[in-house]
Design a protein around this motif. Sequence first.
Motif, PDB file in Angstrom:
ATOM      1  N   LYS A  45       0.873  -1.175   0.000  1.00  0.00           N
ATOM      2  CA  LYS A  45       0.000   0.000   0.000  1.00  0.00           C
ATOM      3  C   LYS A  45       0.908   1.222   0.000  1.00  0.00           C
ATOM      4  N   TYR A  46       1.484   1.505  -1.170  1.00  0.00           N
ATOM      5  CA  TYR A  46       2.581   2.451  -1.247  1.00  0.00           C
ATOM      6  C   TYR A  46       2.174   3.892  -0.974  1.00  0.00           C
ATOM      7  N   ASN A  47       0.969   4.275  -1.355  1.00  0.00           N
ATOM      8  CA  ASN A  47       0.519   5.645  -1.041  1.00  0.00           C
ATOM      9  C   ASN A  47       0.446   5.857   0.463  1.00  0.00           C
ATOM     10  N   HIS A  48      -0.116   4.867   1.175  1.00  0.00           N
ATOM     11  CA  HIS A  48      -0.190   4.950   2.627  1.00  0.00           C
ATOM     12  C   HIS A  48       1.223   4.958   3.234  1.00  0.00           C
ATOM     13  N   ALA A  49       2.098   4.131   2.653  1.00  0.00           N
ATOM     14  CA  ALA A  49       3.475   4.066   3.157  1.00  0.00           C
ATOM     15  C   ALA A  49       4.186   5.401   2.962  1.00  0.00           C
ATOM     16  N   ASP A  50       3.961   6.027   1.807  1.00  0.00           N
ATOM     17  CA  ASP A  50       4.562   7.335   1.520  1.00  0.00           C
ATOM     18  C   ASP A  50       4.161   8.353   2.595  1.00  0.00           C
ATOM     19  N   ILE A  51       2.882   8.385   2.923  1.00  0.00           N
ATOM     20  CA  ILE A  51       2.384   9.337   3.925  1.00  0.00           C
ATOM     21  C   ILE A  51       3.015   9.058   5.293  1.00  0.00           C
ATOM     22  N   ALA A  52       3.059   7.783   5.665  1.00  0.00           N
ATOM     23  CA  ALA A  52       3.603   7.415   6.982  1.00  0.00           C
ATOM     24  C   ALA A  52       5.097   7.719   7.072  1.00  0.00           C
ATOM     25  N   TYR A  53       5.862   7.319   6.058  1.00  0.00           N
ATOM     26  CA  TYR A  53       7.297   7.592   6.069  1.00  0.00           C
ATOM     27  C   TYR A  53       7.571   9.094   6.032  1.00  0.00           C
ATOM     28  N   SER A  54       6.802   9.820   5.232  1.00  0.00           N
ATOM     29  CA  SER A  54       6.990  11.271   5.131  1.00  0.00           C
ATOM     30  C   SER A  54       6.790  11.943   6.483  1.00  0.00           C
ATOM     31  N   THR A  55       5.784  11.468   7.206  1.00  0.00           N
ATOM     32  CA  THR A  55       5.540  12.010   8.542  1.00  0.00           C
ATOM     33  C   THR A  55       6.680  11.658   9.487  1.00  0.00           C
ATOM     34  N   ALA A  56       7.166  10.423   9.380  1.00  0.00           N
ATOM     35  CA  ALA A  56       8.270   9.974  10.237  1.00  0.00           C
ATOM     36  C   ALA A  56       9.516  10.829  10.038  1.00  0.00           C
ATOM     37  N   VAL A  57       9.899  11.087   8.777  1.00  0.00           N
ATOM     38  CA  VAL A  57      11.122  11.863   8.529  1.00  0.00           C
ATOM     39  C   VAL A  57      10.931  13.336   8.826  1.00  0.00           C
ATOM     40  N   ARG A  58       9.697  13.810   8.763  1.00  0.00           N
ATOM     41  CA  ARG A  58       9.451  15.201   9.159  1.00  0.00           C
ATOM     42  C   ARG A  58       9.670  15.367  10.659  1.00  0.00           C
ATOM     43  N   LEU A  59       9.236  14.369  11.423  1.00  0.00           N
ATOM     44  CA  LEU A  59       9.391  14.418  12.873  1.00  0.00           C
ATOM     45  C   LEU A  59      10.820  14.113  13.320  1.00  0.00           C
ATOM     46  N   GLU A  60      11.486  13.227  12.574  1.00  0.00           N
ATOM     47  CA  GLU A  60      12.865  12.826  12.900  1.00  0.00           C
ATOM     48  C   GLU A  60      13.653  12.741  11.602  1.00  0.00           C
ATOM     49  N   PRO A  61      14.287  13.862  11.208  1.00  0.00           N
ATOM     50  CA  PRO A  61      14.904  13.928   9.878  1.00  0.00           C
ATOM     51  C   PRO A  61      16.301  13.343   9.755  1.00  0.00           C
ATOM     52  N   ASN A  62      16.831  12.750  10.807  1.00  0.00           N
ATOM     53  CA  ASN A  62      18.231  12.310  10.781  1.00  0.00           C
ATOM     54  C   ASN A  62      18.405  10.790  10.724  1.00  0.00           C
ATOM     55  N   MET A  63      17.417  10.100  10.193  1.00  0.00           N
ATOM     56  CA  MET A  63      17.487   8.637  10.107  1.00  0.00           C
ATOM     57  C   MET A  63      17.627   8.219   8.640  1.00  0.00           C
ATOM     58  N   PRO A  64      18.825   7.870   8.186  1.00  0.00           N
ATOM     59  CA  PRO A  64      19.026   7.541   6.768  1.00  0.00           C
ATOM     60  C   PRO A  64      18.171   6.387   6.278  1.00  0.00           C
ATOM     61  N   VAL A  65      17.944   5.384   7.129  1.00  0.00           N
ATOM     62  CA  VAL A  65      17.123   4.236   6.712  1.00  0.00           C
ATOM     63  C   VAL A  65      15.692   4.687   6.403  1.00  0.00           C
ATOM     64  N   TRP A  66      15.189   5.606   7.176  1.00  0.00           N
ATOM     65  CA  TRP A  66      13.826   6.073   6.957  1.00  0.00           C
ATOM     66  C   TRP A  66      13.715   6.804   5.620  1.00  0.00           C
ATOM     67  N   TRP A  67      14.715   7.623   5.296  1.00  0.00           N
ATOM     68  CA  TRP A  67      14.708   8.311   4.016  1.00  0.00           C
ATOM     69  C   TRP A  67      14.830   7.311   2.862  1.00  0.00           C
ATOM     70  N   TYR A  68      15.638   6.277   3.071  1.00  0.00           N
ATOM     71  CA  TYR A  68      15.771   5.252   2.034  1.00  0.00           C
ATOM     72  C   TYR A  68      14.440   4.554   1.787  1.00  0.00           C
ATOM     73  N   ARG A  69      13.753   4.207   2.858  1.00  0.00           N
ATOM     74  CA  ARG A  69      12.446   3.558   2.712  1.00  0.00           C
ATOM     75  C   ARG A  69      11.462   4.470   1.973  1.00  0.00           C
ATOM     76  N   LEU A  70      11.489   5.743   2.323  1.00  0.00           N
ATOM     77  CA  LEU A  70      10.614   6.697   1.638  1.00  0.00           C
ATOM     78  C   LEU A  70      10.947   6.738   0.148  1.00  0.00           C
ATOM     79  N   GLY A  71      12.235   6.755  -0.174  1.00  0.00           N
ATOM     80  CA  GLY A  71      12.640   6.735  -1.575  1.00  0.00           C
ATOM     81  C   GLY A  71      12.156   5.497  -2.291  1.00  0.00           C
ATOM     82  N   SER A  72      12.194   4.351  -1.609  1.00  0.00           N
ATOM     83  CA  SER A  72      11.811   3.089  -2.256  1.00  0.00           C
ATOM     84  C   SER A  72      10.318   3.052  -2.580  1.00  0.00           C
ATOM     85  N   VAL A  73       9.474   3.564  -1.683  1.00  0.00           N
ATOM     86  CA  VAL A  73       8.033   3.518  -1.982  1.00  0.00           C
ATOM     87  C   VAL A  73       7.667   4.565  -3.027  1.00  0.00           C
TER      88      VAL A  73
END
Length: 223
Positions: free
Chosen positions: A156-184
């Motif tokens: 469910k990539y649209n939902h994943a995009d929203i969730a990851y985007s929120t995660a990196v907005r709240l905590e922008p210093n996690m490279p794995v999270w940005w990578y996951r956002l890029g993948s979806v």
Amino acid sequence: MKKSIGLLFIIFFLVFSNVIVFSQEKPDALKSYRIGRDLEVQGRMSDANARYDEAVQICKQEIAQNATNMDSYTVLTWALLRQKKYNEVIEWAQKGLKVNPSDYRVIETMGEAYFYLNQYDFSLKNMQKYIEAAPNAERVSVAYFFMGEVYRIKQKYNHADIAYSTAVRLEPNMPVWWYRLGSVREALGDYAGSLSAYERAVKLNPSYKEALDGADRVKKRLG
């Protein structure tokens, strides 16, 4: 004179006894847990596990004395989670939630345990409940990341995009999270957005091979 000496002896004995009593530090499960985390960060997992075991035993003793102490359930489930004892996390979390069904700390930890047990629907439910109960709590960004993980796994990539985007907005210093956002985003065909996320991951971790490969891949898509 003898009475004065006797009185002084009694006073000295009482003071010395109190010093001994107060010098005996009360077992502190949270302190043991935090020391364990520090040791784990240093790669000293054996020493960390010894501290986690210590925290677990203290918490279990506290619960035996007072079964309504939610702080004990909280630290206990944290320590068990670090030891990857996920079924035990669920067991003790459920016991704690019988005492206080709205304790968001235990709810979030149980959500993580469910994720690692591949029980994704339960994990998602707990993370959503945690966010609703404590939208400004310390681990809200983590909760959004795990929601993103569940949605990604369920494709469910649209939902994943929203969730990851929120995660990196709240905590922008996690490279794995940005990578996951890029993948979806790549999976959604949003190559520009994907490149931006991959590049952010690489900026945080220049040797992140998967993110470097992802960036090269979407650059070719963008021409």
